[in-house]
Design a protein around this motif. Structure first.
Motif, PDB file in Angstrom:
ATOM      1  N   GLN A 196      -5.166  -2.933 -60.936  1.00 56.59           N
ATOM      2  CA  GLN A 196      -5.511  -2.986 -62.351  1.00 56.59           C
ATOM      3  C   GLN A 196      -6.350  -1.773 -62.756  1.00 56.59           C
ATOM      4  O   GLN A 196      -6.143  -1.191 -63.836  1.00 56.59           O
ATOM      5  CB  GLN A 196      -6.271  -4.279 -62.651  1.00 56.59           C
ATOM      6  N   LEU A 197      -7.288  -1.373 -61.886  1.00 52.66           N
ATOM      7  CA  LEU A 197      -8.084  -0.186 -62.190  1.00 52.66           C
ATOM      8  C   LEU A 197      -7.202   1.054 -62.265  1.00 52.66           C
ATOM      9  O   LEU A 197      -7.371   1.900 -63.155  1.00 52.66           O
ATOM     10  CB  LEU A 197      -9.172   0.004 -61.127  1.00 52.66           C
ATOM     11  N   HIS A 198      -6.260   1.166 -61.341  1.00 49.60           N
ATOM     12  CA  HIS A 198      -5.375   2.333 -61.343  1.00 49.60           C
ATOM     13  C   HIS A 198      -4.509   2.348 -62.608  1.00 49.60           C
ATOM     14  O   HIS A 198      -4.348   3.400 -63.246  1.00 49.60           O
ATOM     15  CB  HIS A 198      -4.482   2.310 -60.097  1.00 49.60           C
ATOM     16  N   SER A 199      -3.987   1.211 -62.974  1.00 52.26           N
ATOM     17  CA  SER A 199      -3.159   1.129 -64.175  1.00 52.26           C
ATOM     18  C   SER A 199      -3.958   1.473 -65.422  1.00 52.26           C
ATOM     19  O   SER A 199      -3.483   2.179 -66.318  1.00 52.26           O
ATOM     20  CB  SER A 199      -2.557  -0.268 -64.314  1.00 52.26           C
ATOM     21  N   ARG A 200      -5.189   0.978 -65.478  1.00 51.93           N
ATOM     22  CA  ARG A 200      -6.043   1.266 -66.626  1.00 51.93           C
ATOM     23  C   ARG A 200      -6.375   2.755 -66.699  1.00 51.93           C
ATOM     24  O   ARG A 200      -6.402   3.353 -67.775  1.00 51.93           O
ATOM     25  CB  ARG A 200      -7.332   0.446 -66.518  1.00 51.93           C
ATOM     26  N   LEU A 201      -6.607   3.356 -65.543  1.00 53.26           N
ATOM     27  CA  LEU A 201      -6.902   4.790 -65.501  1.00 53.26           C
ATOM     28  C   LEU A 201      -5.705   5.601 -65.977  1.00 53.26           C
ATOM     29  O   LEU A 201      -5.851   6.547 -66.758  1.00 53.26           O
ATOM     30  CB  LEU A 201      -7.286   5.200 -64.079  1.00 53.26           C
TER      31      LEU A 201
ATOM     32  N   ALA B  44      -3.337   4.602 -67.944  1.00 48.20           N
ATOM     33  CA  ALA B  44      -3.042   4.329 -69.358  1.00 48.20           C
ATOM     34  C   ALA B  44      -4.055   4.981 -70.293  1.00 48.20           C
ATOM     35  O   ALA B  44      -3.695   5.535 -71.333  1.00 48.20           O
ATOM     36  CB  ALA B  44      -3.004   2.823 -69.599  1.00 48.20           C
ATOM     37  N   ASN B  45      -5.357   4.933 -69.905  1.00 50.71           N
ATOM     38  CA  ASN B  45      -6.413   5.381 -70.809  1.00 50.71           C
ATOM     39  C   ASN B  45      -7.048   6.702 -70.403  1.00 50.71           C
ATOM     40  O   ASN B  45      -7.868   7.248 -71.144  1.00 50.71           O
ATOM     41  CB  ASN B  45      -7.516   4.309 -70.897  1.00 50.71           C
ATOM     42  N   HIS B  46      -6.727   7.176 -69.183  1.00 45.25           N
ATOM     43  CA  HIS B  46      -7.323   8.411 -68.644  1.00 45.25           C
ATOM     44  C   HIS B  46      -8.833   8.318 -68.577  1.00 45.25           C
ATOM     45  O   HIS B  46      -9.535   9.322 -68.684  1.00 45.25           O
ATOM     46  CB  HIS B  46      -6.903   9.631 -69.484  1.00 45.25           C
TER      47      HIS B  46
END
Length: 348
Positions: free
Chosen positions: A309-314, A316-318
């Motif tokens: 989830q952290l990787h996906s958020r990173l 997506a949002n940079h």
């Protein structure tokens, strides 16, 4: 001032084919290096090398991250202090003895490292962690100083030009009984009470809010009567306020100053975990080295849900908040991503 005035020039003077730093005699009279422990009111102004800029910053970051780890460890206060004394001796030692040159060289490293991290953590999303940990670091250092000198806090106040109002003789006579009762209420019966008027200060009560909340001070007519041992709380409050203003000022004024030599490092520092390396056992068994090209695929196939989830958020949002970056940086180091690849990953 939050504005970093260090000139990070890459050039070095050459003498007999060897690099030469700025002469130490110049440092001895520098205002920024006059006292062992300070509130960092004066930025250094001399030239430093890019290597020093990076090395000093990494050393201080290691200390702050070790301090944060010690705060979450299940050890006593004395054990935590012993641990931090060893960490400071390793990364940011400031000798009590030795030559003036050795002393100033150590203070210079400490001061420059502080101001480099001010630059790195000036962003509003990062500054809270830096302020909290710098405040904790100064508190730890003062506690360690008091192990060797019971008057360490008083000396810190004098050396840093802090002004706290002493209690007059007449006022002392009218309040000493109430002050003694207040002190007795939170000290054990075995602890003696200091009756020296010169060791007490009259502080506006709003500056002593933490002590008021803990009921450690007697209050009369808007003033708190504070023993010098409790001045640490007042100092920490002032330090937090000073750092907050300095970082806000740096954020407003420094974006217009671009330097391609240091900007990549400053961008990466708040995202980098520099703690214990948990990947050695994996590497020693000859397992596949994880590269930057592997991370996206591994995040979908093999990462635990929280890291996925952290990787996906990173992606997506940079962007990740500081605590999330610390956790994810630790995870990447734990699975074997090298320091060089990690720096490149966060730059992207």
């Amino acid at each position: 001032s939050g504005k970093m005035q260090i000139q990070t020039l890459a050039k070095r003077r050459k003498v007999n084919g060897e690099a030469e730093h700025v002469l130490e005699e110049e440092w001895l009279n520098a205002p920024a290096y006059r006292v062992r422990l300070s509130l960092y009111p004066t930025p250094p102004t001399e030239e430093i090398t890019i290597e020093e800029f990076e090395d000093f910053a990494i050393a201080r970051l290691k200390v702050l991250q070790e301090l944060e780890a010690s705060q979450h460890s299940n050890v006593s206060g004395e054990q935590r202090l012993n641990r931090m004394e060893n960490v400071l001796r390793k990364h940011l030692p400031i000798p009590r003895d030795g030559s003036p040159q050795e002393r100033v060289r150590a203070i210079r490293r400490d001061v420059i490292s502080h101001f480099v991290l001010r630059l790195a953590y000036r962003n509003p999303n990062d500054k809270d962690w830096f302020i909290r940990m710098e405040r904790a670091l100064l508190e730890v250092r003062l506690q360690l100083e008091r192990r060797y000198d019971t008057a360490a806090v008083r000396k810190f106040v004098e050396e840093n030009g802090l002004v706290f109002e002493k209690i007059s003789a007449a006022e002392w006579e009218s309040t000493v009984a109430q002050i003694r009762r207040t002190v007795q209420s939170y000290r054990s019966q075995q602890e003696s009470i200091d009756n020296d008027r010169d060791h007490y200060y009259r502080i506006p009560f709003e500056q002593a809010s933490e002590l008021v909340q803990l009921r450690r001070v007697y209050i009369q007519k808007g003033f708190a009567y504070v023993h010098e041992d409790d001045l640490v709380s007042i100092i920490m409050t002032q330090y937090r306020q000073t750092l907050t203003r300095a970082l806000e000022h740096a954020f407003r004024t420094l974006p217009q100053h671009k330097d391609e030599r240091i900007d990549p490092l400053l961008a990466v520092i708040p995202k980098q975990y520099i703690g214990k390396d948990y990947s050695q056992s994996n590497n020693s068994k000859g397992k596949h080295k994880i590269t930057l090209n592997d991370i996206d695929g591994l995040s979908r196939r093999s990462f635990p849900l929280c890291m996925r989830q952290l990787h996906s958020r990173l992606r997506a949002n940079h962007h990740l908040k500081h605590q999330a970056r610390m956790q994810y940086g630790l995870f990447l180091k734990g699975i074997g991503v090298t320091l060089e690849d990690s720096l490149e990953f966060w730059r992207r």
